[in-house]
Design a protein around this motif. Structure first.
Motif, short mmCIF file in Angstrom:
data_model
loop_
_atom_site.label_atom_id
_atom_site.label_comp_id
_atom_site.label_asym_id
_atom_site.label_seq_id
_atom_site.Cartn_x
_atom_site.Cartn_y
_atom_site.Cartn_z
N UNK A 131 14.47 15.93 -1.73
CA UNK A 131 13.01 16.09 -1.66
C UNK A 131 12.28 14.80 -1.69
N UNK A 132 13.07 13.70 -1.80
CA UNK A 132 12.24 12.37 -1.60
C UNK A 132 12.23 12.12 -0.26
N UNK A 133 12.92 12.79 0.68
CA UNK A 133 13.13 12.49 2.21
C UNK A 133 11.71 12.37 2.87
N UNK A 134 10.77 13.09 2.76
CA UNK A 134 9.59 13.12 3.53
C UNK A 134 8.84 11.76 2.98
N UNK A 135 8.54 11.53 1.72
CA UNK A 135 8.02 10.47 1.36
C UNK A 135 8.67 9.02 1.88
N UNK A 136 10.10 9.15 1.87
CA UNK A 136 10.80 7.89 2.26
C UNK A 136 10.42 7.84 3.77
N UNK A 137 10.61 8.84 4.73
CA UNK A 137 10.35 8.75 6.01
C UNK A 137 8.70 8.34 6.33
N UNK A 138 8.07 8.83 5.75
CA UNK A 138 6.46 8.45 6.16
C UNK A 138 6.45 6.91 5.57
N UNK A 139 6.99 6.71 4.34
CA UNK A 139 6.59 5.02 3.82
C UNK A 139 7.46 4.18 4.70
N UNK A 140 8.46 4.40 4.92
CA UNK A 140 9.17 3.39 5.86
C UNK A 140 8.41 3.20 7.35
N UNK A 141 8.24 4.46 7.78
CA UNK A 141 7.36 4.48 9.08
C UNK A 141 6.16 3.63 8.89
N UNK A 142 5.27 3.94 7.70
CA UNK A 142 4.11 3.02 7.76
C UNK A 142 4.50 1.39 7.98
N UNK B 107 0.79 -1.22 -0.15
CA UNK B 107 -0.06 0.11 -0.02
C UNK B 107 0.95 1.21 0.06
N UNK B 108 1.98 1.17 0.97
CA UNK B 108 2.71 2.53 1.11
C UNK B 108 3.35 2.74 -0.17
N UNK B 109 4.01 1.69 -0.97
CA UNK B 109 4.69 1.89 -2.40
C UNK B 109 3.51 2.48 -3.25
N UNK C 79 0.65 7.35 6.57
CA UNK C 79 0.01 7.04 5.28
C UNK C 79 -0.71 8.02 4.85
N UNK C 80 -1.53 8.73 5.54
CA UNK C 80 -2.15 9.97 5.26
C UNK C 80 -1.47 10.97 4.68
N UNK C 81 -0.58 11.12 5.64
CA UNK C 81 0.64 12.30 5.28
C UNK C 81 1.27 12.11 3.86
N UNK C 82 1.75 10.75 3.87
CA UNK C 82 2.31 10.39 2.46
C UNK C 82 1.56 10.79 1.19
#
Ligand code: HEM
Ligand SMILES: Nc1ncnc2c1ncn2[C@@H]1O[C@H](COP(=O)(O)OP(=O)(O)OP(=O)(O)O)[C@@H](O)[C@H]1O
Ligand SMILES: Nc1ncnc2c1ncn2[C@@H]1O[C@H](COP(=O)(O)OP(=O)(O)OP(=O)(O)O)[C@@H](O)[C@H]1O
Ligand SMILES: [Mg+2]
Ligand SMILES: [Mg+2]
Lengths: 208, 218, 242, 53, 218, 208
Positions: free
Chosen positions: E166-177, E129-131, E191-194
């Protein structure tokens, strides 16, 4: 110093495009290749330059005596005119670049990055490269593309000078170069069309 | 040869030549991994050697992909092949130039990144030494890969596929050296093996690469 | 006359030529006073011992590192809206200064962290987001360096600066998903709420002022240089065509 | 008159040393670039023979 | 638009188009990291989410660098700009095409690599899902980066330097999920934030990218 | 349908290269741009095409009425001739590609990958692209580069046909295209050299 080509077959993309080409070019002579688009001029020149193997027949000349100039000029956009030329001179044993710049009237541009040259200026630089290779035989593919009349004159003069010093030149071109003395070879007769005649050569008989 | 080396170095430092970008990428990997993995110091310390080596590997790789492609596109390669210098020499020279602008800087900056991934104290010396002996192999192996894919548009990615597997031995030994040092063990064996790989690669691959280039040109 | 007058390079050169000397003198005074005071004449903190002295470099540097980026953002916006070359060049000039401050903050911070936290570096939210800011500085400078047509470079870097700022902000919040971190919060925010006594406070304020002035001085100097090199290249390409 | 930095002398001195060194380097770089460009420009203008600006 | 999408997809699957290479690279990262880090299952399990996301990130990045460069070099870009379709549309379409040939396959293959890095059982659903929600952001952000460096030879590395932060936020949230799911916690917030980031990026970046392209062409 | 250019200044690499160009081109007319290498033909054409902003002066024509063909043909090596053409046709609102292939005699090559074309064949495909854009005004930069005599004829015919249907064309070229009816504009007089005259333009007075 002589270039001898005897019944040469050249192929492109796995199919023979020209068959049975033969000619001999002595010092001081120039040969102009003519023929409609796609007849195989570029293919022939690349074969002469040793960039691709001949299918059959033989090309004989002194080793390392041929300088090739193709559709692309081999210039580095981020090097200046002088730097580009100096590099090629060094590779070919450090000839002087001054005369070459002279001959192609590039002196005013010598400090300019190649990226900042117009199409014709680039082309002139590409031709100046030939002068610093110090090679006797030139194989040129449409050398005057996007040159204005004056520059074509320069080019013709350069070739004459080269011939006068005992050089030779094979030139593929569609337009008149003003080299009256050069003899012309029309490649159309040697062209191989996609018909039966094409199939019976040692090259791909294995398959057909 | 010298002329070629100088030209490549000059091109590397000119605008768009991408000097120092390998470094930047290395740094980025060292930053991204913790961002993904999370901040626990213990975990990071354990994976630091591996990550640092993988980072160095990728940095080399990315800076390699256009090693011959650019010369191919602008026609220089045709001319170099017909020039009076052995193609093997050309390959070696270009690989050397690449190492000077990538591998060497990587090696020098690696300790800093070690800090970021809090690498255990004894690891640093080993890190530098192993990179110093290992990165030349990466350059020449990569040059071989670049020679294979020259002429393929978008060759970069394809090349990574071909090259990465060949990087594996260097990677394993290199990381092993650093890990052992980190644990205070003796890492001379893997180091020796890695050095051997480097030497062998430089002795043989130029020929393979030259052959590949010739094949690609016709 | 409107302030945009100063956006004319010639005008800018004349004005700044007058201002710079004074600015430079003031900078030196503030820095010297602030740092010497901080280093020699402040007591040790009861918890942190003599390491508090690092604050006089660390905090101003960190603050200015962030503010420099904000200034670049504004300059970029002005360039995109009003196409005043000076503002674009000012942004270009500010980047290396900001980067240098960033590095100072990182180095001093790391040196401070060793005794305080027992580690040079920790993936604390504030530290992390600061590191990401550093990356944006690198990218911005690299882009300027990579593109040789000056106006194109100005446009591209300006766009990058805007988009980058947004993402920098996003990451700032993203990293908070981790532990709340070791780093002090806004313990001594400028409106000086109590929890830090004047002995630390006054020299700190002075050196902060010093850093601000230093920033201004350097940016003006560098902008002047950029303007000159623009004229230089214009003249050269003229000559080449002559 | 050197203050007693106690057991933290190392970090503090290093911080001041490195920090000031970096800033000094930046200043030096700025001045050097400025001087170089100014010189080059002066030459160019001398050659082209223009005065304004 | 459709025509452009079709062309890009077709080019991607033709020889040298580099379809599936992103996948392969993803795979390689997932293989290399264990080789570098060493085989302890526990460690791998802990770092799996982060590594998988970093891998996906790099795979996207590498396949992006020539997104516009090729069209620029062969002159297509000039013609597309003068064509009767909005440049923003062109950007979005190309980014979409890129996602279809890279991000989507990555998402589908990720669970397999999860096995390699023995990702905890509950993590798989979250990973996919996150990907699925995250990779589109990677594509469009990358397209913006590619637009910035089109025209820069060797742009690839420079682009990574610009894009990765610029990928950082996506990365952090994704991995966190994924991590939270692995620990059986609720990951709906990150997930919502991403997802929000992805939506925002697709809404705004095409314009920025188009502006960058225009600036680059003159 | 008319293209009006009134005292236009165009710049390249941050410096004005041509100043004060003006001409008007009505339906059915063709204009040939001449001038030595580096005078600024390409720059002018790119400005007309809207690929770069004009420094001063104005270009007026109906929106989306100009089709540009530059030094590069915008072909994808890994698409076939037909696919390449279909794509551009679709982008410009789906015109038929048949006639275009006809006109440039590319039918026999329609299934060939562009990578496998010779220089001249590529060029012909690039020109065929113009026919499927359906745009009234053509801006062509050295369209006949590496074309043989026959193909140049084809090209001339295509242009005539276009003019006959009320189209117009601006063509930069060094060689004679056999378009007697077209009027010629020599750009040399408009060229900006590095002398005093160059210095006082609003463009970069600030900087030089
Ligand atoms: C590499 C490590 C560090 C980095 C990158 C760093 C970065 C920063 C940043 C970005 C600020 C905010 C400046 C502002 O927004 O005004 C800051 C402020 C500060 N830092 Fe650090 N720091 C580091 C280590 C430390 C350490 C180890 C200490 C002390 C134990 C420390 C003490 C402070 C203090 C007291 C402030 C002022 C807080 C405020 O009022 O804003 N820092 N630092
Ligand atoms: N890679 C290739 N694979 C298959 N056929 C090819 C390939 N490249 C060229 N051809 C074909 O080989 C023939 C000879 O091509 P070549 O480039 O030698 O022609 P040419 O005489 O140089 O034409 P021009 O005057 O247009 O340059 C052409 O018919 C061309 O279509
Ligand atoms: N990127 C650049 N930066 C600076 N000057 C440039 C740049 N590109 C070209 N020039 C210069 O601008 C002038 C105009 O170039 P342009 O390509 O328009 O000439 P042209 O008329 O097309 O020449 P040709 O007939 O050779 O194609 C030339 O003198 C060239 O040297
Ligand atoms: Mg040819
Ligand atoms: Mg031109």
């Amino acid at each position: 110093m002589e270039l001898v080509v005897s019944d040469l077959d050249v192929a492109r993309g796995g199919a023979v495009v020209l068959r049975g080409i033969g000619f001999r070019l002595a010092a001081g002579q120039a040969l102009i290749l003519r023929g409609p688009n796609g007849v195989g001029k570029t293919t022939l020149l690349r074969t002469l330059a040793g960039l691709q193997p001949a299918v059959a027949g033989r090309v004989s000349m002194p080793p390392e005596s041929l300088a090739y100039a193709g559709h692309a000029d081999g210039l580095k956009a981020m090097l200046t005119v002088a730097e580009n030329l100096t590099f090629w001179a060094a590779i070919h044993g450090g000839h002087e670049i001054g005369p070459a710049l002279e001959a192609m009237q590039l002196d005013p541009l010598r400090g300019r990055f190649a990226a900042h040259l117009s199409a014709g200026q680039k082309r002139r630089l590409g031709l100046a490269r030939l002068l610093v290779t110090g090679r006797p035989i030139w194989a040129l593919d449409e050398p005057t593309v996007s040159l204005d009349a004056a520059s074509v004159g320069l080019f013709a003069a350069a070739v004459r000078g080269h011939l006068a010093q005992g050089g030779a030149a094979v030139i593929a071109s569609h337009i008149d170069l003003g080299l009256a003395e050069a003899d012309v070879l029309d490649l159309s007769p040697y062209q191989v069309r996609g018909d039966a005649s094409a199939r019976r050569d040692g090259f791909d008989e294995a398959f057909a | 040869m010298i002329a070629l080396l100088i030209r490549d170095l000059r091109l590397a430092i000119r605008a768009g030549g991408g000097f120092g970008l390998g470094l930047a990428f290395f740094l980025l990997v060292a930053v991204l991994v913790p961002l993904g993995v999370g901040p626990e110091a213990a975990t990071l310390a354990r994976i630091a050697p591996g990550i640092l080596w993988v980072g160095a590997l990728l940095a080399c790789l990315l800076s390699l992909d256009r090693l011959f492609a650019l010369d191919y596109e602008d026609g220089s390669l045709d001319l170099l092949v017909t020039a009076p210098i052995p193609l093997e020499g050309v390959v070696a020279t270009k690989a050397m130039a690449h190492w000077l602008v990538t591998g060497l800087p990587l090696t020098l900056i690696a300790p800093l990144l070690g800090l970021l991934l809090n690498l255990p104290g004894q690891g640093y010396g080993a890190l530098v030494v192993s990179l110093l002996l290992g990165t030349p192999a990466l350059s020449i192996i990569g040059a071989f890969g670049a020679a294979l894919v020259v002429g393929v548009k978008r060759g970069g990615l394809l090349m990574s596929l071909l090259v990465l597997p060949m990087y594996v031995p260097t990677l394993i030994y290199g990381a092993e050296v650093v890990r052992r040092a980190g644990l205070g063990m003796d890492g001379s064996t893997p180091l020796a093996l890695m050095a051997a790989i480097t030497a062998g690669a430089w002795a043989l691959l130029p020929f393979a690469a030259a052959a590949a280039l010739r094949a690609n040109l016709r | 006359m409107s302030i945009w007058e100063y956006a004319n390079p010639k005008r800018f050169m004349q004005t700044t030529a007058g201002v710079l000397p004074w600015l430079a003198v003031l900078t030196v005074i503030c820095l010297v006073v602030g740092l010497i005071w901080g280093f020699f004449f402040t007591p040790d903190d009861f918890r942190q011992g003599s390491t508090v002295k690092i604050i006089y470099l660390h905090v101003p540097a960190a603050m200015m590192a962030i503010n420099a980026w904000i200034m670049m953002l504004l300059a970029s916006l002005i360039w995109l809206v009003r196409r005043h070359h000076v503002s674009a060049l000012a942004a270009k000039a500010a980047a290396p200064v900001g980067l240098a401050f960033t590095v100072v903050a990182l180095v001093t911070g790391a040196l401070w962290g060793q005794p305080m936290w027992g580690t040079w570096w920790a993936w604390d939210p504030r530290l992390t987001s600061f590191l990401i800011l550093t990356l944006f500085y690198f990218g911005y400078i690299a882009l300027w360096a990579a593109i040789e047509d000056p106006d194109t470079a100005a446009d591209l870097t300006a766009v990058l600066c805007m988009v980058g700022s947004v993402f920098a902000l996003l990451s700032r919040y993203a990293v908070n998903f981790w532990n709340q971190g070791l780093h002090q919060g806004a313990t001594l925010s400028l409106d000086k709420e109590e929890n830090i006594s004047d002995v630390f406070w006054i020299p700190l304020v002075i050196s902060i002022a010093g850093f601000i002035l230093l920033f201004l001085t350097l940016v003006l100097l560098r902008t002047r240089t950029e303007i000159r090199s623009r004229r230089l290249s214009a003249l050269l390409s003229r000559e080449a065509r002559a | 008159m050197m203050p007693d930095l106690g057991k933290y002398a190392g970090p503090v001195l290093w911080s001041y040393g490195l920090g000031i060194a970096i800033l000094a380097a930046l200043v030096a770089l700025t001045l050097w670039q400025g001087a170089r460009v100014r010189r080059a420009l002066a030459e160019a203008e001398a050659r082209v023979g223009k005065t304004d600006g």
